[in-house]
Design an enzyme around this catalytic site. Structure first.
Site, PDB file in Angstrom:
ATOM      1  N   ASP A  82       0.819  -1.076  -0.004  1.00  0.00           N
ATOM      2  CA  ASP A  82       0.038   0.020   0.015  1.00  0.00           C
ATOM      3  C   ASP A  82       0.860   1.254   0.181  1.00  0.00           C
ATOM      4  O   ASP A  82       1.783   1.427   0.892  1.00  0.00           O
ATOM      5  CB  ASP A  82      -0.733   0.111   1.334  1.00  0.00           C
ATOM      6  CG  ASP A  82      -2.049   0.999   1.215  1.00  0.00           C
ATOM      7  OD1 ASP A  82      -2.463   1.308  -0.064  1.00  0.00           O
ATOM      8  OD2 ASP A  82      -2.364   1.292   2.392  1.00  0.00           O
ATOM      9  N   GLY A 181      -7.589   8.599   7.379  1.00  0.00           N
ATOM     10  CA  GLY A 181      -7.759   8.629   8.801  1.00  0.00           C
ATOM     11  C   GLY A 181      -9.299   8.872   9.111  1.00  0.00           C
ATOM     12  O   GLY A 181     -10.166   8.742   8.299  1.00  0.00           O
TER      13      GLY A 181
END
Ligand code: G3H
Ligand code: 13P
Ligand code: ZN
Length: 287
Positions: A82, A181
């Protein structure tokens, strides 16, 4: 079932109009939760290692664990890097046995992103490793920028067409209003832009920063061409929330297994729900 590359899963997701869940793995318990959830839903799945995960758990440990999980799972599993930071890191992951990599050159000027991504595709394609790239900048919810400033980083459809043609990537991560987030408010996705990108680009599109995006918005994004949905924060939150709860109820507990075991079960529930939302359930046999 077996270790597969990302393209093998995305081909079916794109035809079927569903998306594969790509879940970030930081430790053994979260890895097991990802595999157990995918098996329960009979869905293909992507296990991905972020930069933070590689720093924390070390690439060699993650690789051994995730590759063994893939080989012994009853569903197809891609093991994916990732937000890969460099050509050298991609080489390390390919050598370690990853079946898929993301090279994130989104912070670079367009031509440098193209050049880096092409170099990665030239390395990966002959050894059957898939490549995801990013155009536009996704960023984090903690970044101190206004909505207008964030919009300046959204993916341009014409650039996306040029980028995909120049690099021949297998999947493209797009910036359309999500961020990594926990969101402070409700994220607003630019669906019209997503459709314009889809009209110009044939490869499957990837939605990052998908934790906290309302279910309807996720469904809408999938209906407009997103075939891979990345989730990390929602798993972290559920996992650590359960640890807090267990320790609050048993402050004298000293056995990590008694704390991490329930957290793992909670993560399984979260991941199953995501797979159902993305429409991946029962698609293991397609791949
Ligand atoms: O890229 C998105 C990940 O959620 C970031 O995770 O803090 O483990 O690098 P990290
Ligand atoms: P979240 O922080 O929204 O879970 O995003 C994860 C991600 O995009 C990993 O690449
Ligand atoms: Zn991401």
């Amino acid at each position: 079932m077996t270790l597969v590359n990302l393209a093998a899963i995305l081909k079916h997701a794109q035809i079927g109009g569903w998306a594969v869940g790509a879940f970030n793995c930081n430790n053994l318990e979260i890895l097991q939760a990802i595999i157990r959830a995918a098996e329960a839903e009979v869905s293909p799945v992507v296990v991905q290692a972020s930069q933070g995960a590689i720093k924390y758990a070390e690439l060699n440990y993650i690789a051994v664990l995730a590759l063994e999980a893939a080989r012994s799972a009853s569903v197809p599993v891609a093991v994916h890097l990732d937000h890969g930071t460099s050509f050298e890191q991609v080489v390390r992951c390919v050598r370690a046995g990853f079946s898929s990599v993301m090279i994130d050159g989104s912070h670079l000027p367009l031509e440098e992103n193209v050049a880096l991504t092409r170099r990665v595709v030239q390395l990966a394609r002959p050894v059957d490793v898939s490549v995801e790239a990013e155009l536009g900048r996704i960023g984090g919810t903690e970044d101190d920028i206004t909505v207008d400033e964030r919009e300046a980083f959204f993916t341009e459809p014409d650039e996306a067409a040029y980028f995909v043609e120049s690099t021949a990537v297998d999947a493209l991560a797009v910036a359309i209003g999500t961020a990594h987030g926990r969101y402070r408010g409700t994220p607003r996705l630019d669906f019209e832009r997503l459709s314009r990108i889809r009209a110009r680009v044939a490869v499957p599109l990837v939605l990052h920063g998908s934790s906290g995006v309302p279910a309807d918005a996720v469904r809408e994004a999938i209906s407009r061409g997103v075939c891979k949905v990345n989730i990390d924060t929602d798993i972290r939150q559920a996992f650590t929330g359960k640890i807090r709860e267990v320790l609050a109820g048993a402050p004298a507990e000293i056995d990590p297994r008694k704390v991490l075991g329930p957290a793992r079960e909670t993560a399984v529930d979260v991941i199953c729900e995501k797979i159902r939302l993305f429409g991946g359930s029962s698609h293991a046999k397609d791949v």
